[in-house]
Design a protein around this motif. Structure first.
Motif, mmCIF file in Angstrom:
data_model
loop_
_atom_site.group_PDB
_atom_site.id
_atom_site.type_symbol
_atom_site.label_atom_id
_atom_site.label_comp_id
_atom_site.label_asym_id
_atom_site.label_seq_id
_atom_site.Cartn_x
_atom_site.Cartn_y
_atom_site.Cartn_z
ATOM 1 N N GLU A 21 0.845 -1.191 0.000
ATOM 2 C CA GLU A 21 0.000 0.000 0.000
ATOM 3 C C GLU A 21 0.879 1.239 0.000
ATOM 4 O OE1 GLU A 21 -3.769 -0.822 2.680
ATOM 5 O OE2 GLU A 21 -2.026 -1.914 3.449
ATOM 6 N N PHE A 22 0.855 1.924 -1.117
ATOM 7 C CA PHE A 22 1.649 3.152 -1.282
ATOM 8 C C PHE A 22 3.113 2.932 -0.921
ATOM 9 C CE2 PHE A 22 -2.744 4.474 -0.352
ATOM 10 C CZ PHE A 22 -3.027 5.046 -1.576
ATOM 11 N N VAL A 23 3.619 1.790 -1.306
ATOM 12 C CA VAL A 23 5.014 1.463 -0.987
ATOM 13 C C VAL A 23 5.947 2.136 -1.994
ATOM 14 C CG1 VAL A 23 6.723 -0.407 -1.045
ATOM 15 C CG2 VAL A 23 4.603 -0.671 0.267
ATOM 16 N N SER A 24 6.933 2.839 -1.482
ATOM 17 C CA SER A 24 7.925 3.467 -2.362
ATOM 18 C C SER A 24 9.328 3.175 -1.851
ATOM 19 C CB SER A 24 7.702 4.980 -2.418
ATOM 20 O OG SER A 24 7.857 5.533 -1.124
ATOM 21 N N ARG A 25 10.300 3.375 -2.745
ATOM 22 C CA ARG A 25 11.701 3.182 -2.355
ATOM 23 C C ARG A 25 12.538 4.249 -3.035
ATOM 24 N NH1 ARG A 25 16.060 2.831 0.040
ATOM 25 N NH2 ARG A 25 17.235 0.884 0.315
ATOM 26 N N ASN A 26 13.212 5.028 -2.222
ATOM 27 C CA ASN A 26 14.113 6.063 -2.738
ATOM 28 C C ASN A 26 15.546 5.716 -2.374
ATOM 29 O OD1 ASN A 26 11.791 7.567 -3.409
ATOM 30 N ND2 ASN A 26 11.723 8.402 -1.325
ATOM 31 N N TYR A 27 16.455 6.094 -3.237
ATOM 32 C CA TYR A 27 17.881 5.955 -2.928
ATOM 33 C C TYR A 27 18.521 7.325 -3.024
ATOM 34 C CZ TYR A 27 17.490 0.922 -3.822
ATOM 35 O OH TYR A 27 17.159 -0.399 -3.789
ATOM 36 N N MET A 28 19.436 7.606 -2.130
ATOM 37 C CA MET A 28 20.263 8.804 -2.268
ATOM 38 C C MET A 28 21.512 8.385 -3.032
ATOM 39 S SD MET A 28 18.816 11.449 -1.084
ATOM 40 C CE MET A 28 20.217 12.574 -1.306
ATOM 41 N N VAL A 29 21.742 9.017 -4.148
ATOM 42 C CA VAL A 29 22.977 8.773 -4.898
ATOM 43 C C VAL A 29 23.708 10.104 -4.932
ATOM 44 C CG1 VAL A 29 23.991 8.033 -7.081
ATOM 45 C CG2 VAL A 29 21.878 6.950 -6.253
ATOM 46 N N GLY A 30 24.739 10.219 -4.120
ATOM 47 C CA GLY A 30 25.366 11.529 -3.924
ATOM 48 C C GLY A 30 24.320 12.455 -3.336
ATOM 49 N N LYS A 31 24.075 13.563 -4.032
ATOM 50 C CA LYS A 31 23.066 14.506 -3.522
ATOM 51 C C LYS A 31 21.722 14.321 -4.211
ATOM 52 C CE LYS A 31 26.204 18.132 -1.994
ATOM 53 N NZ LYS A 31 26.893 19.376 -2.376
ATOM 54 N N ASN A 32 21.649 13.317 -5.095
ATOM 55 C CA ASN A 32 20.415 13.120 -5.862
ATOM 56 C C ASN A 32 19.537 12.040 -5.252
ATOM 57 O OD1 ASN A 32 21.139 15.002 -7.846
ATOM 58 N ND2 ASN A 32 22.472 13.455 -8.795
ATOM 59 N N LEU A 33 18.244 12.336 -5.245
ATOM 60 C CA LEU A 33 17.278 11.347 -4.784
ATOM 61 C C LEU A 33 16.792 10.562 -6.001
ATOM 62 C CD1 LEU A 33 15.553 10.482 -2.258
ATOM 63 C CD2 LEU A 33 13.783 11.964 -3.183
ATOM 64 N N VAL A 34 17.026 9.237 -5.989
ATOM 65 C CA VAL A 34 16.538 8.382 -7.071
ATOM 66 C C VAL A 34 15.273 7.694 -6.583
ATOM 67 C CG1 VAL A 34 17.036 6.382 -8.536
ATOM 68 C CG2 VAL A 34 18.870 7.992 -7.952
ATOM 69 N N LYS A 35 14.171 7.939 -7.291
ATOM 70 C CA LYS A 35 12.905 7.305 -6.906
ATOM 71 C C LYS A 35 12.782 5.978 -7.648
ATOM 72 C CE LYS A 35 10.561 11.575 -5.706
ATOM 73 N NZ LYS A 35 9.409 12.456 -5.948
ATOM 74 N N ALA A 36 13.391 4.937 -7.077
ATOM 75 C CA ALA A 36 13.431 3.636 -7.744
ATOM 76 C C ALA A 36 12.039 3.021 -7.833
ATOM 77 C CB ALA A 36 14.377 2.704 -6.998
ATOM 78 N N LEU A 37 11.254 3.240 -6.782
ATOM 79 C CA LEU A 37 9.867 2.758 -6.789
ATOM 80 C C LEU A 37 8.961 3.879 -6.305
ATOM 81 C CD1 LEU A 37 8.129 0.186 -7.302
ATOM 82 C CD2 LEU A 37 8.290 -0.271 -4.848
ATOM 83 N N GLN A 38 8.056 4.303 -7.171
ATOM 84 C CA GLN A 38 7.073 5.326 -6.815
ATOM 85 C C GLN A 38 5.989 4.681 -5.962
ATOM 86 O OE1 GLN A 38 7.200 8.531 -7.863
ATOM 87 N NE2 GLN A 38 8.705 8.501 -9.525
ATOM 88 N N PRO A 39 5.222 5.461 -5.207
ATOM 89 C CA PRO A 39 4.201 4.846 -4.338
ATOM 90 C C PRO A 39 3.331 3.859 -5.119
ATOM 91 C CG PRO A 39 4.386 7.161 -3.877
ATOM 92 C CD PRO A 39 5.268 6.908 -5.075
ATOM 93 N N THR A 40 3.346 2.629 -4.665
ATOM 94 C CA THR A 40 2.758 1.524 -5.426
ATOM 95 C C THR A 40 1.763 0.736 -4.589
ATOM 96 O OG1 THR A 40 4.694 1.275 -6.851
ATOM 97 C CG2 THR A 40 3.329 -0.689 -6.541
ATOM 98 N N ASN A 41 0.612 0.452 -5.178
ATOM 99 C CA ASN A 41 -0.368 -0.462 -4.581
ATOM 100 C C ASN A 41 -0.382 -1.737 -5.404
ATOM 101 O OD1 ASN A 41 -1.430 1.390 -2.611
ATOM 102 N ND2 ASN A 41 -2.355 2.464 -4.340
ATOM 103 N N LEU A 42 -0.214 -2.857 -4.746
ATOM 104 C CA LEU A 42 -0.194 -4.125 -5.470
ATOM 105 C C LEU A 42 -0.558 -5.251 -4.517
ATOM 106 C CD1 LEU A 42 0.670 -5.476 -8.234
ATOM 107 C CD2 LEU A 42 2.914 -5.801 -7.198
ATOM 108 N N VAL A 43 -1.390 -6.159 -4.993
ATOM 109 C CA VAL A 43 -1.729 -7.337 -4.197
ATOM 110 C C VAL A 43 -1.306 -8.581 -4.977
ATOM 111 C CG1 VAL A 43 -3.589 -8.703 -3.182
ATOM 112 C CG2 VAL A 43 -3.697 -6.209 -3.112
ATOM 113 N N ILE A 44 -0.572 -9.451 -4.333
ATOM 114 C CA ILE A 44 -0.252 -10.758 -4.903
ATOM 115 C C ILE A 44 -1.078 -11.775 -4.114
ATOM 116 C CG2 ILE A 44 1.556 -12.441 -5.440
ATOM 117 C CD1 ILE A 44 2.322 -9.798 -6.692
ATOM 118 N N GLU A 45 -1.960 -12.473 -4.814
ATOM 119 C CA GLU A 45 -2.814 -13.451 -4.137
ATOM 120 C C GLU A 45 -2.078 -14.778 -3.983
ATOM 121 O OE1 GLU A 45 -5.594 -12.737 -2.883
ATOM 122 O OE2 GLU A 45 -6.120 -10.876 -3.916
ATOM 123 N N GLN A 46 -2.515 -15.522 -2.997
ATOM 124 C CA GLN A 46 -2.044 -16.898 -2.840
ATOM 125 C C GLN A 46 -2.342 -17.655 -4.136
ATOM 126 O OE1 GLN A 46 -1.970 -17.738 0.833
ATOM 127 N NE2 GLN A 46 -0.799 -19.584 0.455
ATOM 128 N N GLY A 47 -1.361 -18.351 -4.663
ATOM 129 C CA GLY A 47 -1.587 -19.139 -5.876
ATOM 130 C C GLY A 47 -1.427 -18.357 -7.173
#
Ligand code: ADP
Ligand code: MG
Length: 241
Positions: A21-47
């Motif tokens: 739910e609204f999961v994001s991942r940012n990396y700092m590379v030097g002084k730059n913010l890299v938004k590797a994953l923007q806020p994401t909603n995703l469901v993986i069901e069993q099976g």
């Protein structure tokens, strides 16, 4: 929000096996913010058997690593079987990872100083399994994969397809409910890739949930759902017809 659609099949009462739910991942590379994953909603069901596609750098590995508890999101909520992973201690998190996920990588990640059999057994090192039982389990898996003749071989003596099947055996020895694979056929020729995909299909048929990153639309068609990523976003999430 990535424009993805959550699975319509999900009953309202039961959370998906894996839920972002609204999961994001940012990396700092030097002084730059890299938004590797923007806020994401995703469901993986069993099976589910989900293929994740997208250009290089679109965030596929970032997403898979968060799903597998190999990495922690910068923001948002990630739940595994209804448990908010932010609530877990380091030890609980490691245990949940071990008991839930089997990992398969593009480069097989087999250890050259060990035999094939030892590579598989090593996956049980942190389990309460006797050495004898571990050996038996490893042999059984090798036999099922038609590779018992390779038990004493070293990884470099294997073809790519054999190495990946061994890596899959290693991922399966814990009997994980969910297998996460990052471009598992990326280094294989068509024939070996088909063998590996055949294994995933058989696993899926037996009820294992599979999330697989792939560049190949042909490989992706083996899945039941394809998630497309672009610039750190999920841009589509559709059943394979
Ligand atoms: P994919 O697997 O789709 O090729 P990745 O998830 O590996 O994409 O990377 C997504 C983006 O995040 C890329 O721009 C990549 O350079 C960046 N990235 C990934 N891992 C790191 C890291 N550890 N540090 C900095 N940037 C990273
Ligand atoms: Mg990647």
């Amino acid at each position: 929000m990535g424009g993805d659609r959550q699975s319509l099949a999900a009953p309202q009462t039961s959370p998906g096996a894996l839920q972002l739910e609204f999961v994001s991942r940012n990396y700092m590379v030097g002084k730059n913010l890299v938004k590797a994953l923007q806020p994401t909603n995703l469901v993986i069901e069993q099976g589910d058997f989900v293929a994740i596609m997208g250009h290089s750098g679109s965030g596929k590995t970032t997403l898979l690593n968060i799903l597998g508890l190999l990495d922690v999101q910068s923001d948002g909520t990630y739940s595994v079987h209804g448990t908010d992973t932010a609530q877990l201690s380091q030890v609980e998190r490691a245990r949940l990872r071990r008991d839930t996920f089997g990992f398969v990588f593009q480069n097989f990640n087999l250890l050259e100083r060990y035999t094939v059999l030892q590579n598989i057994e090593l996956a049980l090192m942190y389990q309460k399994v006797s050495a004898k039982a571990a050996r038996q389990l490893a042999y059984d898996l090798l036999r099922q994969l038609g590779l018992s003749g390779k038990a004493e071989a070293r990884p470099h003596q294997l073809s790519g397809g054999q190495a990946q099947r061994i890596a899959i055996a290693r991922a399966l020895i814990n009997n994980p409910p969910i297998v996460l694979a990052d471009e598992p056929t990326g280094n294989l020729d068509i024939e070996a890739a088909n063998e590996v995909i055949g294994l995933f299909k058989a696993l899926h048929a037996k009820g294992t949930t599979i999330v697989m990153v792939t560049h190949s639309s042909e490989v992706a068609r083996s899945a039941s759902r394809i998630v497309h990523m672009q610039s750190g976003r999920v841009i589509s999430n559709e059943a394979v017809s």
